[in-house]
Design a protein around this motif. Structure first.
Motif, PDB file in Angstrom:
ATOM      1  N   LEU A   9       0.838  -1.268   0.013  1.00  0.00           N
ATOM      2  CA  LEU A   9       0.165   0.067  -0.052  1.00  0.00           C
ATOM      3  C   LEU A   9       0.838   1.355  -0.086  1.00  0.00           C
ATOM      4  CD1 LEU A   9      -3.099   0.730  -0.131  1.00  0.00           C
ATOM      5  CD2 LEU A   9      -3.005   0.504   2.141  1.00  0.00           C
ATOM      6  N   VAL A  10       1.978   1.065   0.632  1.00  0.00           N
ATOM      7  CA  VAL A  10       2.990   2.254   0.894  1.00  0.00           C
ATOM      8  C   VAL A  10       3.274   2.608  -0.791  1.00  0.00           C
ATOM      9  CG1 VAL A  10       5.313   3.250   1.410  1.00  0.00           C
ATOM     10  CG2 VAL A  10       3.584   2.292   3.068  1.00  0.00           C
ATOM     11  N   LYS A  11       3.563   1.699  -1.244  1.00  0.00           N
ATOM     12  CA  LYS A  11       4.089   1.963  -2.974  1.00  0.00           C
ATOM     13  C   LYS A  11       3.124   2.490  -3.605  1.00  0.00           C
ATOM     14  CE  LYS A  11       7.093  -2.115  -2.812  1.00  0.00           C
ATOM     15  NZ  LYS A  11       8.352  -1.370  -2.613  1.00  0.00           N
ATOM     16  N   ARG A  12       1.634   2.578  -3.408  1.00  0.00           N
ATOM     17  CA  ARG A  12       0.855   3.560  -4.034  1.00  0.00           C
ATOM     18  C   ARG A  12       1.258   4.977  -3.987  1.00  0.00           C
ATOM     19  NH1 ARG A  12      -5.271   1.659  -4.095  1.00  0.00           N
ATOM     20  NH2 ARG A  12      -6.014   3.195  -5.667  1.00  0.00           N
ATOM     21  N   TYR A  13       1.920   5.284  -3.173  1.00  0.00           N
ATOM     22  CA  TYR A  13       2.050   6.958  -2.589  1.00  0.00           C
ATOM     23  C   TYR A  13       3.578   7.235  -2.621  1.00  0.00           C
ATOM     24  CZ  TYR A  13      -2.636   5.637  -1.105  1.00  0.00           C
ATOM     25  OH  TYR A  13      -3.851   5.344  -1.237  1.00  0.00           O
ATOM     26  N   VAL A  14       4.350   6.284  -2.633  1.00  0.00           N
ATOM     27  CA  VAL A  14       5.560   6.628  -2.741  1.00  0.00           C
ATOM     28  C   VAL A  14       6.593   5.853  -3.688  1.00  0.00           C
ATOM     29  CG1 VAL A  14       7.866   6.535  -1.128  1.00  0.00           C
ATOM     30  CG2 VAL A  14       5.801   6.924  -0.116  1.00  0.00           C
ATOM     31  N   ASP A  18       9.390  -1.634  -7.356  1.00  0.00           N
ATOM     32  CA  ASP A  18       8.090  -2.277  -7.645  1.00  0.00           C
ATOM     33  C   ASP A  18       6.823  -1.497  -7.165  1.00  0.00           C
ATOM     34  OD1 ASP A  18       9.339  -4.682  -8.407  1.00  0.00           O
ATOM     35  OD2 ASP A  18       9.750  -5.157  -6.166  1.00  0.00           O
ATOM     36  N   SER A  19       6.907  -0.187  -7.402  1.00  0.00           N
ATOM     37  CA  SER A  19       5.826   0.734  -7.146  1.00  0.00           C
ATOM     38  C   SER A  19       4.931   0.750  -8.203  1.00  0.00           C
ATOM     39  CB  SER A  19       6.106   2.287  -6.969  1.00  0.00           C
ATOM     40  OG  SER A  19       6.632   2.552  -5.578  1.00  0.00           O
ATOM     41  N   ASP A  20       5.431   0.712  -9.282  1.00  0.00           N
ATOM     42  CA  ASP A  20       4.674   0.250 -10.683  1.00  0.00           C
ATOM     43  C   ASP A  20       3.848  -0.935 -10.533  1.00  0.00           C
ATOM     44  OD1 ASP A  20       7.000  -0.784 -11.010  1.00  0.00           O
ATOM     45  OD2 ASP A  20       6.969  -0.619 -13.273  1.00  0.00           O
TER      46      ASP A  20
END
Length: 132
Positions: A9-14, A18-20
């Protein structure tokens, strides 16, 4: 059903490694689930990783997005299951709580995580895993 754990979920905002991938998987799934615990962990990590107006805008974006999630509340039954998961897999306590919440939402839930140890514990208790 996709249970979205805090590391994903953090990867959605930062922007992180692997955020993509995390964003794409969350955008594809119709039924997104997380627990009340994720709210605490994500807000803590946003505060740790961001500052100033970036923190303010991402925190606000997160609070709006959270309304689209089914939230698993943490009750006695969930904590009891988490204790069993921790004993069975020897995983970290917060990971066990996330996994118990995922199982409570649906025994067939898929867990989206980028935490290797949590993914191993999820697989050990029969949950499917995406992300790692």
């Amino acid at each position: 059903m996709l249970y979205v754990e805090s590391s994903a979920l953090v990867k959605r905002y930062v922007a992180e490694r692997d955020s993509d991938v995390a964003r794409r998987l969350m955008n594809v799934e119709q039924a997104l689930i997380t627990s009340r615990l994720a709210e605490i962990e994500v807000r803590r990590n946003l505060a740790r990783l961001l500052g100033g107006s970036d923190l303010t805008s991402k925190r606000q974006e997160f609070q709006v997005d959270l309304q689209a999630f089914e939230i698993v509340e943490l009750d006695d039954a969930t904590f009891d299951d988490a204790a069993h998961i921790a004993e069975e897999t020897l995983c970290r306590s917060l990971d066990a709580i996330h996994l118990a919440a995922a199982r409570r939402a649906s025994p067939n839930a898929t867990v989206l995580t980028f935490d290797r140890r949590q993914a191993e514990a999820a697989r050990a208790i029969g949950l499917s895993v995406l992300g790692i």
